[in-house]
Scaffold this active site. Structure first.
Site, PDB file in Angstrom:
ATOM      1  N   ILE A  67       0.845  -1.199   0.000  1.00 58.15           N
ATOM      2  CA  ILE A  67       0.000   0.000   0.000  1.00 58.15           C
ATOM      3  C   ILE A  67       0.882   1.250   0.000  1.00 58.15           C
ATOM      4  O   ILE A  67       0.960   1.970   1.003  1.00 58.15           O
ATOM      5  CB  ILE A  67      -0.954   0.009   1.225  1.00 58.15           C
ATOM      6  CG1 ILE A  67      -1.633  -1.344   1.412  1.00 58.15           C
ATOM      7  CG2 ILE A  67      -2.004   1.096   1.069  1.00 58.15           C
ATOM      8  CD1 ILE A  67      -2.433  -1.449   2.712  1.00 58.15           C
ATOM      9  N   PRO A  68       1.578   1.514  -1.110  1.00 59.91           N
ATOM     10  CA  PRO A  68       2.368   2.746  -1.154  1.00 59.91           C
ATOM     11  C   PRO A  68       1.450   3.963  -1.111  1.00 59.91           C
ATOM     12  O   PRO A  68       0.382   3.970  -1.729  1.00 59.91           O
ATOM     13  CB  PRO A  68       3.120   2.641  -2.480  1.00 59.91           C
ATOM     14  CG  PRO A  68       2.387   1.634  -3.291  1.00 59.91           C
ATOM     15  CD  PRO A  68       1.670   0.739  -2.334  1.00 59.91           C
ATOM     16  N   HIS A  69       1.865   4.978  -0.355  1.00 59.72           N
ATOM     17  CA  HIS A  69       1.011   6.150  -0.193  1.00 59.72           C
ATOM     18  C   HIS A  69       1.860   7.372   0.123  1.00 59.72           C
ATOM     19  O   HIS A  69       2.983   7.257   0.619  1.00 59.72           O
ATOM     20  CB  HIS A  69      -0.020   5.920   0.911  1.00 59.72           C
ATOM     21  CG  HIS A  69       0.600   5.498   2.210  1.00 59.72           C
ATOM     22  ND1 HIS A  69       1.017   4.203   2.440  1.00 59.72           N
ATOM     23  CD2 HIS A  69       0.889   6.181   3.327  1.00 59.72           C
ATOM     24  CE1 HIS A  69       1.526   4.120   3.648  1.00 59.72           C
ATOM     25  NE2 HIS A  69       1.468   5.316   4.219  1.00 59.72           N
ATOM     26  N   ALA A  70       1.297   8.525  -0.193  1.00 55.17           N
ATOM     27  CA  ALA A  70       1.979   9.797   0.052  1.00 55.17           C
ATOM     28  C   ALA A  70       0.930  10.883   0.227  1.00 55.17           C
ATOM     29  O   ALA A  70      -0.255  10.676  -0.061  1.00 55.17           O
ATOM     30  CB  ALA A  70       2.916  10.135  -1.105  1.00 55.17           C
TER      31      ALA A  70
END
Length: 157
Positions: A67-70
């Site tokens: 779950i890559p997130h920014a």
């Protein structure tokens, strides 16, 4: 907020090409740019933010899920994309296993609490082995969205 409500069929990649985590993130970001969901001028900034997040600790949470997130001060609404890899991606996951499902999202900085709830809901949904099996077997983007919405399994995030 349900994951399915953040996605359209165009925001689902059925067979990602990338084999490693940073190229996979770039593939997903480029997909969002290509769809016009993420402004082109934010591409570099978002890639840098996502890569910086990965350097802290992998967003590969286990169970074949990442779950890559920014965050961004320059967007108004959550932007998301779902990617599936049949061969698996080396995401340096916490369980060292290959990642088959990647949910990338970019959240407006003002919505930090929403981000925490969304992450928790996604993580909870993907601990369900049946949902992962259904997603792996799905043959269309619409079928994937139905699964994520709980229409195929009664579970959703």
């Amino acid at each position: 907020m349900k994951l399915a409500s953040l996605l359209t069929p165009d925001q689902v990649i059925l067979d990602m090409r990338s084999e490693e985590h940073l190229p996979a993130i770039a593939e997903l970001v480029d997909h969002l740019v290509g769809l016009g969901k993420l402004p082109t001028d934010l591409r570099g900034e978002m890639l840098a933010a996502l890569e910086a997040r990965e350097e802290q600790v992998s967003t590969g949470i286990g169970y074949g899920v990442a779950i890559p997130h920014a965050f961004s001060e320059k967007i108004e609404d959550v932007i998301a994309v779902f990617g599936r890899s049949k061969d698996g991606i080396d995401f340096e996951a916490l369980d060292n296993g290959p990642v088959r499902f990647v949910i990338l999202f970019i959240v407006p900085k003002k919505d930090y609490q929403l981000h925490l709830r969304t992450l928790a809901a996604i993580a909870k949904m993907f601990t369900n082995c049946e949902i992962r099996k259904q997603l792996a077997a799905a043959e269309s983007r619409t079928e994937i969205l139905d699964i994520l919405a709980g229409k195929a399994s009664g579970n959703a995030a």
